[in-house]
Write a protein that holds these residues in place. Structure first.
Motif, PDB file in Angstrom:
ATOM      1  N   THR A 112     -84.177  32.373  51.956  1.00  0.00           N
ATOM      2  CA  THR A 112     -83.725  33.639  52.528  1.00  0.00           C
ATOM      3  C   THR A 112     -82.860  33.376  53.754  1.00  0.00           C
TER       4      THR A 112
ATOM      5  N   LYS B 229     -79.842  37.428  45.928  1.00  0.00           N
ATOM      6  CA  LYS B 229     -80.113  38.221  47.134  1.00  0.00           C
ATOM      7  C   LYS B 229     -79.431  37.638  48.371  1.00  0.00           C
TER       8      LYS B 229
ATOM      9  N   GLN C 114     -75.091  47.765  49.762  1.00  0.00           N
ATOM     10  CA  GLN C 114     -75.794  46.576  50.231  1.00  0.00           C
ATOM     11  C   GLN C 114     -76.784  46.993  51.296  1.00  0.00           C
TER      12      GLN C 114
ATOM     13  N   GLY D 137     -80.030  42.980  48.679  1.00  0.00           N
ATOM     14  CA  GLY D 137     -78.798  42.392  48.168  1.00  0.00           C
ATOM     15  C   GLY D 137     -77.778  43.445  47.795  1.00  0.00           C
TER      16      GLY D 137
END
Lengths: 115, 121
Positions: free
Chosen positions: A9, A107, B37, B42
């Motif tokens: 992350t 992500k 976003q 994400g």
């Protein structure tokens, strides 16, 4: 199902260190494309690289390099001798051309380069 | 040099207002996309378009609509803005890949605009 996983992350490294950003993808399609994008603090996503599933050659562009391994479904990104300007969020992405033109994004990994 | 522009960098609107976000590309791309976003989530695809007057729902179309009257312009519309639509909105465009029986089959990268940070109060 198609999926992109960026398990890291957030990463912090000191300037001039090398850093690798991991990307693992899932697809049963044999034809696919992989991408990396950079999103600096200004917000605009910048395209870095595109690779297709038939080309497993690693690529180097200046301090950037990419390691594509089909055996492990990975497309990792390494920055050598990192600089403060490399601080950004980095996205790995996957597309399946015979289906549509959509891109499936991971992500993202937030990279901090400390001076 | 490729260019995707968005009408505003920052926008503040009130709940219930109708909001238009405009995106223009100068690359003659067939495809255009709208994403939002949010931290931890994400990029999520709202709508996309393969051609003028064509539109397809993405992953989170609820509460949004789009319009593509000209090839270079793709508009995102929030019919009645709500606070949960506070987000960063990103527009992108790409060339259309080869599909169908042809080989090789190609995907092209998307080029993004600078984003619009929308706050709904």
């Amino acid at each position: 199902a198609q999926k992109v996983t960026q398990a890291q992350t957030e990463i912090s490294v000191v300037e001039k260190e090398d850093v690798t950003l991991d990307c693992v993808y899932e697809t049963r399609d044999t034809t696919y494309y992989l991408f990396w994008y950079k999103q600096p603090p200004s917000g605009e996503l910048v395209f870095l690289i595109r690779r297709n599933s038939f080309d497993e050659q690693n690529e180097i562009s200046g301090r950037y390099s990419w390691n594509f391994q089909k055996s492990t479904s990975s497309f990792n990104f390494t920055i050598t001798a990192s600089q403060v300007v490399d601080s950004a969020v980095y996205f790995c992405a996957l597309s399946l051309p015979h289906r549509d033109d959509k891109i499936i994004f991971g992500k993202g990994t937030r990279l901090h380069i400390l001076p | 040099d490729v260019k995707v522009t968005q009408s505003s960098r920052y926008l503040v609107k009130r709940t219930g207002e109708k909001v238009f976000l405009e995106c223009v590309q100068d690359m003659d791309h067939e495809n255009m996309f709208w994403y939002r976003q949010d931290p931890g989530l994400g990029l999520r695809l709202i709508y996309f378009s393969y051609d003028v007057k064509m539109k397809e729902k993405g992953d989170i179309p609820e509460g949004y609509s789009v319009s593509r009257e000209k090839k270079e312009r793709f508009s995102l519309i929030l019919e009645s803005a709500s606070t949960n639509q506070t987000s960063m909105y990103l527009c992108a465009s790409s060339s259309q890949g080869l599909r169908g029986g042809g080989f090789p089959q190609i995907s092209y990268e998307q080029y993004f605009g600078p984003g619009t940070r929308l706050t709904v109060t």
